[in-house]
Design an enzyme around this catalytic site. Structure first.
Site, PDB file in Angstrom:
ATOM      1  N   SER A 101       0.832  -1.209   0.000  1.00 14.49           N
ATOM      2  CA  SER A 101       0.000   0.000   0.000  1.00 14.49           C
ATOM      3  C   SER A 101       0.863   1.254   0.000  1.00 14.49           C
ATOM      4  N   LEU A 141      -9.343  11.050  -1.759  1.00 11.44           N
ATOM      5  CA  LEU A 141     -10.561  10.999  -2.577  1.00 11.44           C
ATOM      6  C   LEU A 141     -11.776  10.706  -1.685  1.00 11.44           C
ATOM      7  N   THR A 142     -11.667   9.627  -0.897  1.00  8.11           N
ATOM      8  CA  THR A 142     -12.807   9.154  -0.103  1.00  8.11           C
ATOM      9  C   THR A 142     -13.182  10.137   0.998  1.00  8.11           C
ATOM     10  N   GLY A 147     -17.829   7.027  -0.347  1.00  5.26           N
ATOM     11  CA  GLY A 147     -16.820   5.969  -0.473  1.00  5.26           C
ATOM     12  C   GLY A 147     -16.855   5.399  -1.880  1.00  5.26           C
ATOM     13  N   LEU A 249      -6.700   5.485  -9.960  1.00  5.17           N
ATOM     14  CA  LEU A 249      -7.130   4.208  -9.390  1.00  5.17           C
ATOM     15  C   LEU A 249      -6.809   3.044 -10.321  1.00  5.17           C
ATOM     16  N   ARG A 253      -5.016  -0.137  -8.870  1.00  5.09           N
ATOM     17  CA  ARG A 253      -5.742  -1.417  -8.949  1.00  5.09           C
ATOM     18  C   ARG A 253      -4.932  -2.455  -9.730  1.00  5.09           C
ATOM     19  N   GLU A 373      -9.843   0.679  -3.063  1.00  9.12           N
ATOM     20  CA  GLU A 373      -9.585   0.682  -4.517  1.00  9.12           C
ATOM     21  C   GLU A 373     -10.765   0.127  -5.301  1.00  9.12           C
TER      22      GLU A 373
HETATM   23  P1  TGC Z   1     -18.668   7.765 -14.500  1.00 16.73           P
HETATM   24  O1  TGC Z   1     -19.806   8.703 -14.652  1.00 16.73           O
HETATM   25  O2  TGC Z   1     -18.800   6.370 -14.968  1.00 16.73           O
HETATM   26  O3  TGC Z   1     -17.350   8.415 -15.161  1.00 16.73           O
HETATM   27  C1  TGC Z   1     -16.926   9.713 -14.850  1.00 16.73           C
HETATM   28  C2  TGC Z   1     -15.729  10.036 -15.738  1.00 16.73           C
HETATM   29  O4  TGC Z   1     -14.637   9.170 -15.384  1.00 16.73           O
HETATM   30  C3  TGC Z   1     -14.306   8.326 -16.506  1.00 16.73           C
HETATM   31  N1  TGC Z   1     -13.981   7.008 -15.950  1.00 16.73           N
HETATM   32  C4  TGC Z   1     -12.745   6.563 -15.858  1.00 16.73           C
HETATM   33  N2  TGC Z   1     -11.585   7.098 -16.259  1.00 16.73           N
HETATM   34  C5  TGC Z   1     -10.471   6.396 -16.023  1.00 16.73           C
HETATM   35  N3  TGC Z   1     -10.489   5.198 -15.411  1.00 16.73           N
HETATM   36  C6  TGC Z   1     -11.636   4.624 -14.981  1.00 16.73           C
HETATM   37  N4  TGC Z   1     -11.614   3.440 -14.380  1.00 16.73           N
HETATM   38  C7  TGC Z   1     -12.840   5.322 -15.213  1.00 16.73           C
HETATM   39  N5  TGC Z   1     -14.139   5.067 -14.927  1.00 16.73           N
HETATM   40  C8  TGC Z   1     -14.831   6.114 -15.389  1.00 16.73           C
HETATM   41  C9  TGC Z   1     -15.490   8.345 -17.392  1.00 16.73           C
HETATM   42  O5  TGC Z   1     -15.120   8.082 -18.724  1.00 16.73           O
HETATM   43  C10 TGC Z   1     -15.977   9.773 -17.212  1.00 16.73           C
HETATM   44  O6  TGC Z   1     -15.115  10.606 -17.943  1.00 16.73           O
HETATM   45  P2  TGC Z   1     -15.593  12.037 -18.552  1.00 16.73           P
HETATM   46  O7  TGC Z   1     -14.448  12.536 -19.347  1.00 16.73           O
HETATM   47  O8  TGC Z   1     -16.811  11.696 -19.359  1.00 16.73           O
HETATM   48  O9  TGC Z   1     -15.923  12.891 -17.366  1.00 16.73           O
HETATM   49  O10 TGC Z   1     -18.217   7.751 -12.969  1.00 16.73           O
HETATM   50  P3  TGC Z   1     -19.052   7.528 -11.693  1.00 16.73           P
HETATM   51  O11 TGC Z   1     -18.903   8.736 -10.837  1.00 16.73           O
HETATM   52  O12 TGC Z   1     -20.453   7.039 -12.011  1.00 16.73           O
HETATM   53  O13 TGC Z   1     -18.225   6.366 -10.997  1.00 16.73           O
HETATM   54  C11 TGC Z   1     -18.237   5.078 -11.423  1.00 16.73           C
HETATM   55  C12 TGC Z   1     -17.578   4.171 -10.342  1.00 16.73           C
HETATM   56  C13 TGC Z   1     -18.607   3.731  -9.312  1.00 16.73           C
HETATM   57  C14 TGC Z   1     -17.057   2.957 -11.073  1.00 16.73           C
HETATM   58  C15 TGC Z   1     -16.425   4.913  -9.622  1.00 16.73           C
HETATM   59  O14 TGC Z   1     -16.901   5.946  -8.834  1.00 16.73           O
HETATM   60  C16 TGC Z   1     -15.595   3.997  -8.731  1.00 16.73           C
HETATM   61  O15 TGC Z   1     -14.675   3.369  -9.198  1.00 16.73           O
HETATM   62  N6  TGC Z   1     -15.894   3.939  -7.399  1.00 16.73           N
HETATM   63  C17 TGC Z   1     -15.038   3.251  -6.449  1.00 16.73           C
HETATM   64  C18 TGC Z   1     -14.276   4.282  -5.642  1.00 16.73           C
HETATM   65  C19 TGC Z   1     -12.880   3.823  -5.328  1.00 16.73           C
HETATM   66  O16 TGC Z   1     -12.326   2.893  -5.883  1.00 16.73           O
HETATM   67  N7  TGC Z   1     -12.239   4.508  -4.387  1.00 16.73           N
HETATM   68  C20 TGC Z   1     -10.881   4.249  -4.076  1.00 16.73           C
HETATM   69  C21 TGC Z   1     -10.297   5.352  -3.231  1.00 16.73           C
HETATM   70  S1  TGC Z   1      -8.525   5.330  -3.148  1.00 16.73           S
HETATM   71  C22 TGC Z   1      -8.131   4.013  -2.262  1.00 16.73           C
HETATM   72  O17 TGC Z   1      -8.919   3.203  -1.893  1.00 16.73           O
HETATM   73  C23 TGC Z   1      -6.669   3.881  -1.950  1.00 16.73           C
HETATM   74  S2  TGC Z   1      -6.316   2.533  -0.985  1.00 16.73           S
HETATM   75  C24 TGC Z   1      -4.636   2.595  -0.758  1.00 16.73           C
HETATM   76  C25 TGC Z   1      -3.911   1.583  -1.619  1.00 16.73           C
HETATM   77  O18 TGC Z   1      -4.172   1.498  -2.829  1.00 16.73           O
HETATM   78  O19 TGC Z   1      -3.093   0.853  -1.115  1.00 16.73           O
HETATM   79  P1  FAD Z   2     -19.390   2.080   1.025  1.00 16.06           P
HETATM   80  O1  FAD Z   2     -19.227   2.750  -0.278  1.00 16.06           O
HETATM   81  O2  FAD Z   2     -20.304   2.705   2.041  1.00 16.06           O
HETATM   82  O3  FAD Z   2     -19.858   0.584   0.770  1.00 16.06           O
HETATM   83  C1  FAD Z   2     -20.398  -0.252   1.803  1.00 16.06           C
HETATM   84  C2  FAD Z   2     -20.907  -1.524   1.145  1.00 16.06           C
HETATM   85  O4  FAD Z   2     -21.946  -1.190   0.195  1.00 16.06           O
HETATM   86  C3  FAD Z   2     -19.820  -2.254   0.337  1.00 16.06           C
HETATM   87  O5  FAD Z   2     -20.011  -3.627   0.426  1.00 16.06           O
HETATM   88  C4  FAD Z   2     -20.090  -1.774  -1.085  1.00 16.06           C
HETATM   89  O6  FAD Z   2     -19.601  -2.660  -2.070  1.00 16.06           O
HETATM   90  C5  FAD Z   2     -21.615  -1.710  -1.072  1.00 16.06           C
HETATM   91  N1  FAD Z   2     -22.099  -0.837  -2.138  1.00 16.06           N
HETATM   92  C6  FAD Z   2     -21.924   0.508  -2.285  1.00 16.06           C
HETATM   93  N2  FAD Z   2     -22.503   0.926  -3.416  1.00 16.06           N
HETATM   94  C7  FAD Z   2     -23.044  -0.160  -4.011  1.00 16.06           C
HETATM   95  C8  FAD Z   2     -23.772  -0.386  -5.206  1.00 16.06           C
HETATM   96  N3  FAD Z   2     -24.036   0.602  -6.073  1.00 16.06           N
HETATM   97  N4  FAD Z   2     -24.185  -1.647  -5.478  1.00 16.06           N
HETATM   98  C9  FAD Z   2     -23.893  -2.655  -4.637  1.00 16.06           C
HETATM   99  N5  FAD Z   2     -23.203  -2.526  -3.490  1.00 16.06           N
HETATM  100  C10 FAD Z   2     -22.796  -1.281  -3.182  1.00 16.06           C
HETATM  101  N6  FAD Z   2      -9.488   6.150   0.127  1.00 16.06           N
HETATM  102  C11 FAD Z   2      -8.751   7.170  -0.407  1.00 16.06           C
HETATM  103  O7  FAD Z   2      -9.271   8.056  -1.054  1.00 16.06           O
HETATM  104  N7  FAD Z   2      -7.394   7.196  -0.223  1.00 16.06           N
HETATM  105  C12 FAD Z   2      -6.731   6.262   0.489  1.00 16.06           C
HETATM  106  O8  FAD Z   2      -5.500   6.306   0.611  1.00 16.06           O
HETATM  107  C13 FAD Z   2      -7.496   5.205   1.086  1.00 16.06           C
HETATM  108  N8  FAD Z   2      -6.876   4.270   1.864  1.00 16.06           N
HETATM  109  C14 FAD Z   2      -7.633   3.367   2.554  1.00 16.06           C
HETATM  110  C15 FAD Z   2      -7.025   2.531   3.491  1.00 16.06           C
HETATM  111  C16 FAD Z   2      -7.787   1.650   4.244  1.00 16.06           C
HETATM  112  C17 FAD Z   2      -7.140   0.825   5.308  1.00 16.06           C
HETATM  113  C18 FAD Z   2      -9.179   1.543   4.001  1.00 16.06           C
HETATM  114  C19 FAD Z   2     -10.014   0.558   4.784  1.00 16.06           C
HETATM  115  C20 FAD Z   2      -9.801   2.351   3.073  1.00 16.06           C
HETATM  116  C21 FAD Z   2      -9.040   3.286   2.342  1.00 16.06           C
HETATM  117  N9  FAD Z   2      -9.637   4.183   1.453  1.00 16.06           N
HETATM  118  C22 FAD Z   2      -8.898   5.200   0.879  1.00 16.06           C
HETATM  119  C23 FAD Z   2     -11.091   4.212   1.312  1.00 16.06           C
HETATM  120  C24 FAD Z   2     -11.661   3.108   0.412  1.00 16.06           C
HETATM  121  O9  FAD Z   2     -11.387   3.361  -0.922  1.00 16.06           O
HETATM  122  C25 FAD Z   2     -13.166   3.028   0.680  1.00 16.06           C
HETATM  123  O10 FAD Z   2     -13.321   2.418   1.947  1.00 16.06           O
HETATM  124  C26 FAD Z   2     -13.903   2.232  -0.389  1.00 16.06           C
HETATM  125  O11 FAD Z   2     -13.930   2.949  -1.607  1.00 16.06           O
HETATM  126  C27 FAD Z   2     -15.353   1.885   0.017  1.00 16.06           C
HETATM  127  O12 FAD Z   2     -16.013   2.990   0.534  1.00 16.06           O
HETATM  128  P2  FAD Z   2     -16.796   2.874   1.942  1.00 16.06           P
HETATM  129  O13 FAD Z   2     -15.880   2.263   2.924  1.00 16.06           O
HETATM  130  O14 FAD Z   2     -17.378   4.190   2.228  1.00 16.06           O
HETATM  131  O15 FAD Z   2     -17.950   1.822   1.696  1.00 16.06           O
END
Ligand code: TGC
Ligand code: FAD
Length: 394
Positions: A101, A141-142, A147, A249, A253, A373
């Site tokens: 991470s 971001l989150t 989330g 991401l 990922r 992620e």
């Molecule tokens: P949507 O309306 O589908 O798209 C908005 C704009 O984004 C573009 N796009 C992408 N571009 C690049 N890569 C992707 N994978 C893309 N997916 C969509 C899309 O073309 C559009 O572009 P434009 O130019 O038309 O504006 O987006 P949405 O808001 O409905 O979101 C879709 C969804 C649910 C898939 C997205 O919000 C999502 O992936 N949610 C999950 C959030 C997430 O993964 N959070 C992670 C936070 S960081 C973290 O967890 C770090 S952990 C630390 C470690 O990694 O160790």
């Molecule tokens: P929620 O979005 O509230 O989801 C809760 C449950 O509902 C999940 O099971 C989910 O899959 C489900 N759910 C939500 N929407 C739907 C749907 N449409 N359909 C079906 N099921 C759904 N974020 C950052 O930005 N930067 C970081 O560096 C970072 N580091 C992290 C480190 C750790 C240790 C952890 C635990 C998290 C970190 N995150 C970070 C945040 C992480 O990306 C979020 O926890 C993740 O995106 C999920 O968001 P949430 O926890 O709010 O869950």
């Protein structure tokens, strides 16, 4: 006619997936594996138990090996292939998901947006020092209420003359309190923008999240932005939509697709060794059919996941990888790694619940990896949309 070999396969590389890697890729992997075995494995159980990480020392060591932003070109970055980056993630996560991470966040989430969307000046200011580990970055971001749906974020940036004033709170941010620079994504009148915020800017503060039972050897923080004022040249000029953070991401990922297999491999190896040494009913437990079934299931899962990762790595290097294919890798490899960890835990019996063995630590860590992620459900829906053409989010 070509013959089938009767040599016994390597229990750890049953399909000889090594033969798909170049000498250079194997060298990167060997360097990281060696580092992890010498510098991480002897200490990680204690770090995890105590909930600490010697981040400054590690950042410097990662920088010395060239791991930080390693797949980026220029600005002091190593400029390796995506495959080499993936293999490094695999070996780091065989040590601990928190270690991977740290490297993912620095390289894919903090350096990548600067490299991809930053101005030349921003690149010159930040990237060389981030590549050496002198400067640590985080990715905000989150938020507590945003989330899986980050586009609903409330953090906002408003113009004030030539400056921006940023307000909001970010949650669950890896390396948040130890970062020197935070990449913060915020709503603006012109769409979602990325801001490079030095963490000593007045109004910026970070509070660590305690009582974690997963990813304990990793700093996770809440970030508070209270009227943080930054000049216009702290904004990433190259993007103004969700495409910005989502592109970052994709990079992280991709690394997790490999990394999860590292954690799974470590669990499988631990369970295999244990099952051969541990005797019950006068025999090694590995001789029981039920245990062999578990071992074979684990071995197959690790090999299959490695093949998926290597395939995606080749596609990334030839420029054909899609974000939906990255979702495939993150989704399938993390869920299978978690299953491998749980199975390995059962083979170790009571010893499986202690930190004397790596398995329970990996198992607990993988619960985080399953969620961050993009959760397993989010990646399911990304692929669901890809195969049906129907969007389940809206
Ligand atoms: P949507 O309306 O589908 O798209 C908005 C704009 O984004 C573009 N796009 C992408 N571009 C690049 N890569 C992707 N994978 C893309 N997916 C969509 C899309 O073309 C559009 O572009 P434009 O130019 O038309 O504006 O987006 P949405 O808001 O409905 O979101 C879709 C969804 C649910 C898939 C997205 O919000 C999502 O992936 N949610 C999950 C959030 C997430 O993964 N959070 C992670 C936070 S960081 C973290 O967890 C770090 S952990 C630390 C470690 O990694 O160790
Ligand atoms: P929620 O979005 O509230 O989801 C809760 C449950 O509902 C999940 O099971 C989910 O899959 C489900 N759910 C939500 N929407 C739907 C749907 N449409 N359909 C079906 N099921 C759904 N974020 C950052 O930005 N930067 C970081 O560096 C970072 N580091 C992290 C480190 C750790 C240790 C952890 C635990 C998290 C970190 N995150 C970070 C945040 C992480 O990306 C979020 O926890 C993740 O995106 C999920 O968001 P949430 O926890 O709010 O869950």
């Amino acid at each position: 006619m070509t013959q089938i070999s009767f040599d016994r396969p390597d229990p750890i590389d049953f399909l000889d997936i090594d033969s798909l890697l170049s000498e250079e890729e194997k060298l990167v992997r060997a360097t990281v594996r060696d580092y992890v075995e010498k510098e991480i494995v002897p200490h990680i159980g204690d770090w995890w138990e105590e909930g600490i990480l010697p981040q400054e020392q590690l950042a410097k060591e990662f920088g010395d090996i060239g791991l930080l932003g390693m797949h980026l070109e220029g600005y002091g970055c190593a400029g390796t292939s995506a495959m080499a980056y993936g293999l490094a993630c695999l070996e780091l996560e065989a040590g601990d998901s928190g270690i991977r991470s740290f490297v993912s966040v620095q390289g894919s989430l903090a350096m990548f947006p600067i490299w991809k969307f930053g101005s030349e000046e921003q690149k010159q200011i930040w990237l060389p020092r981030m590549a050496t580990g002198e400067v640590i970055g985080c990715f905000g971001l989150t938020e507590a209420d945003s989330g899986s749906d980050p586009s609903s974020m409330r953090t906002n940036a408003k113009r004030d003359g030539t400056d921006w004033i940023i307000n909001g709170t970010k949650m669950w941010i890896t390396n948040g309190s130890i970062a020197d620079v935070a990449v913060i994504w915020a709503q603006t009148d012109g769409g979602i923008r990325g801001f490079l915020i030095p963490t000593d800017t007045p109004g910026f503060s970070a509070i660590d999240i305690k009582k974690k039972a997963s990813l304990r050897a990793s700093v996770t923080s809440e970030l508070i932005l209270d009227n943080v004022r930054v000049p216009d040249d702290f904004v990433l000029p190259g993007v103004s939509s969700m495409k910005g953070p989502l592109s970052c991401l994709n990079e992280a990922r991709f690394g997790i697709t490999f990394g999860a297999i590292g954690a799974a491999r470590a669990c499988y190896e631990s369970a295999l060794d244990y099952s051969i040494e541990r005797h019950q009913f006068g025999k090694p437990i590995a001789s029981f059919q039920l245990t062999q079934r578990k071992l074979v299931d684990m071995m197959v899962a690790v090999q299959r996941g490695t093949l998926i990762a290597v395939h995606l790595g080749r596609r990334k290097d030839d420029g054909t990888l899609t974000s939906e294919q990255v979702s495939f890798g993150k989704f399938d490899n993390v869920r299978n790694a978690l299953e491998v960890a749980r199975t390995a835990r059962s083979i170790l019996g009571a010893n499986g619940i202690t930190l004397e063995y790596p398995v329970i630590r990996h198992m607990a860590n993988l619960e985080t990896v399953y969620t961050y992620e993009g959760t397993n459900e989010i990646h399911t829906l990304v692929m669901g949309q890809a195969i049906t053409g129907l969007n389940a989010f809206t």
